[in-house]
Design a protein around this motif. Structure first.
Motif, PDB file in Angstrom:
ATOM      1  N   ASP A  73       0.834  -1.207   0.000  1.00 50.62           N
ATOM      2  CA  ASP A  73       0.000   0.000   0.000  1.00 50.62           C
ATOM      3  C   ASP A  73       0.874   1.266   0.000  1.00 50.62           C
ATOM      4  O   ASP A  73       2.068   1.196  -0.295  1.00 50.62           O
ATOM      5  CB  ASP A  73      -0.953  -0.024   1.208  1.00 50.62           C
ATOM      6  CG  ASP A  73      -0.173  -0.116   2.528  1.00 50.62           C
ATOM      7  OD1 ASP A  73       1.046   0.168   2.522  1.00 50.62           O
ATOM      8  OD2 ASP A  73      -0.773  -0.473   3.550  1.00 50.62           O
ATOM      9  N   ASP A  74       0.257   2.385   0.391  1.00 46.95           N
ATOM     10  CA  ASP A  74       0.981   3.663   0.349  1.00 46.95           C
ATOM     11  C   ASP A  74       2.166   3.749   1.300  1.00 46.95           C
ATOM     12  O   ASP A  74       2.955   4.688   1.228  1.00 46.95           O
ATOM     13  CB  ASP A  74       0.016   4.816   0.668  1.00 46.95           C
ATOM     14  CG  ASP A  74      -0.734   5.254  -0.577  1.00 46.95           C
ATOM     15  OD1 ASP A  74      -0.358   4.781  -1.668  1.00 46.95           O
ATOM     16  OD2 ASP A  74      -1.678   6.045  -0.450  1.00 46.95           O
ATOM     17  N   THR A  75       2.282   2.793   2.230  1.00 44.05           N
ATOM     18  CA  THR A  75       3.455   2.800   3.111  1.00 44.05           C
ATOM     19  C   THR A  75       4.678   2.260   2.362  1.00 44.05           C
ATOM     20  O   THR A  75       5.798   2.378   2.839  1.00 44.05           O
ATOM     21  CB  THR A  75       3.226   1.937   4.377  1.00 44.05           C
ATOM     22  OG1 THR A  75       2.948   0.584   3.958  1.00 44.05           O
ATOM     23  CG2 THR A  75       2.086   2.467   5.226  1.00 44.05           C
ATOM     24  N   ARG A  80       4.814   4.888  -3.526  1.00 45.04           N
ATOM     25  CA  ARG A  80       4.897   6.341  -3.326  1.00 45.04           C
ATOM     26  C   ARG A  80       5.694   6.993  -4.458  1.00 45.04           C
ATOM     27  O   ARG A  80       5.359   8.083  -4.917  1.00 45.04           O
ATOM     28  CB  ARG A  80       5.541   6.667  -1.976  1.00 45.04           C
ATOM     29  CG  ARG A  80       4.656   6.347  -0.784  1.00 45.04           C
ATOM     30  CD  ARG A  80       4.904   7.301   0.389  1.00 45.04           C
ATOM     31  NE  ARG A  80       6.298   7.381   0.767  1.00 45.04           N
ATOM     32  CZ  ARG A  80       6.919   6.522   1.580  1.00 45.04           C
ATOM     33  NH1 ARG A  80       6.240   5.506   2.084  1.00 45.04           N
ATOM     34  NH2 ARG A  80       8.186   6.673   1.882  1.00 45.04           N
ATOM     35  N   LYS A  83       3.442   7.229  -7.528  1.00 48.70           N
ATOM     36  CA  LYS A  83       2.427   8.281  -7.376  1.00 48.70           C
ATOM     37  C   LYS A  83       3.039   9.665  -7.533  1.00 48.70           C
ATOM     38  O   LYS A  83       2.465  10.542  -8.167  1.00 48.70           O
ATOM     39  CB  LYS A  83       1.729   8.154  -6.009  1.00 48.70           C
ATOM     40  CG  LYS A  83       0.808   6.948  -5.972  1.00 48.70           C
ATOM     41  CD  LYS A  83      -0.123   6.966  -4.789  1.00 48.70           C
ATOM     42  CE  LYS A  83      -1.139   5.828  -4.959  1.00 48.70           C
ATOM     43  NZ  LYS A  83      -1.995   5.628  -3.799  1.00 48.70           N
TER      44      LYS A  83
END
Ligand code: C5P
Length: 316
Positions: A73-75, A80, A83
């Motif tokens: 995920d975003d962690t 990141r 994105k």
């Protein structure tokens, strides 16, 4: 070239090698007002690392990761990075990122930073953004202190908080044995620990001169490299985790010419003149310290990174 022809040549999939690194030298110069530490560090990329596959999608960013301990995920810094690049470029495409994780986590081997650099460089190519190195480096510095080093794809002295890269000549041909004790050390913890312990005692001792180490790397002088090994973060971490010193001692007792903790740990590495000696030392470390010990025999490798795969095919 007409745009249509250009598009036909575009890759629908890119395989990127995401190398690990070791720090053969890491000197903390001072703590900065922004909370980071000013560094002088010498890093070498290795021929050991992760494999990242990037595939074009019409929209949306997806990450798949084969490591049960690493969230997709975003962690995850790989997502990141994707994105950040998408936002910066305003691209109207998506991508599927598949991460085959080999590098241990929180290990001082730069695994996450390397993944981020591979994603930035790989998507720049996959999406045909043609962003210049300067723009990619600007994004890299926002993601983490070591990401710029991996973008540069070679041995380097890194300064600032680690993001100012000066490529250096390196002909080092020795074998490098990585040994991880089976637990991670958070980078922030290692720096905080350095601060706490140097306040009480001068644990770091005398710092060798970086120029001697750089000359030894350029001349492939194994003994000189071993003499120049230094890491400000090592002594404070060894105090908390004495097993790190025991691992280093084991490597030296079995033929390593020098040994050091890499970055913020917990991986230690030994330098060997011969590969078979390194393999025997790896076996002895695993026998002596049990099944939680992870080892890898590797070497310095320059200019590995993002290459178009043989599976390149037209974008649809
Ligand atoms: O930049 P990066 O996210 O890799 O850093 C993780 C943490 O390590 C920072 O939040 C900081 O606490 C510490 N760090 C530091 N000085 C550096 C690099 C990292 O204090 N030069």
């Amino acid at each position: 070239m007409p745009k249509q022809a250009q598009q036909k040549r575009a890759a629908a999939r890119i395989n990127a090698f995401s190398p690990a690194k070791i720090n053969v030298f890491l000197r903390i110069v001072r703590k900065r007002p922004d909370g980071y530490h000013e560094l002088e560090t010498v890093m070498l990329p290795l021929d050991f690392g992760d494999i990242i596959t990037l595939e074009n999608r019409k929209s949306g960013l997806l990450l798949e990761c084969d490591h049960p301990g690493l969230a997709a995920d975003d962690t995850n810094i790989a997502l990141r990075a994707a994105k950040l690049l998408a936002e910066h470029s305003g691209v109207n495409r998506g991508a599927r990122i598949t991460l085959r994780k080999r590098t241990p986590l929180a290990a001082g081997l730069g695994g996450g930073s390397s993944n981020a650099a591979a994603v930035l460089a790989g998507l720049n190519r996959l999406w045909q953004l043609n962003l210049a190195d300067k723009a990619l480096h600007h994004l890299a510095a926002q993601l983490g202190s070591d990401v710029n080093f991996f973008l540069a794809r070679g041995a380097a002295v890194c300064r600032g908080r680690g993001e100012i890269i000066e490529p250096v000549e390196c002909k080092f041909s020795g074998t490098i044995l990585l040994v991880n004790p089976g637990f991670g050390i958070a980078t922030k913890w290692a720096y905080d620990r350095w601060e706490k312990t140097i306040a009480g005692a001068r644990l770091t001792g005398t710092t060798p001169e970086v120029s001697l180490l750089l000359r030894a790397l350029a001349e492939d002088d194994l003994d000189g490299v071993a003499r120049g090994l230094f890491n400000s973060l090592e002594a404070p971490s060894v105090r908390k985790f004495p097993v790190l010193q025991l691992l280093k001692d084991t490597l030296c007792a079995h033929g390593a010419v020098g040994a050091l903790m890499s970055g913020s740990g917990a991986t230690v590495f030994g330098l060997f003149a011969e590969k078979d000696k390194a393999e025997r030392a790896a076996q002895r470390a695993r026998e002596q310290f049990g099944p939680s010990i992870w080892t890898s025999v590797t070497r310095f490798a320059e200019r590995l990174g993002v290459e178009p795969s043989s599976e390149d095919c037209p974008v649809v």
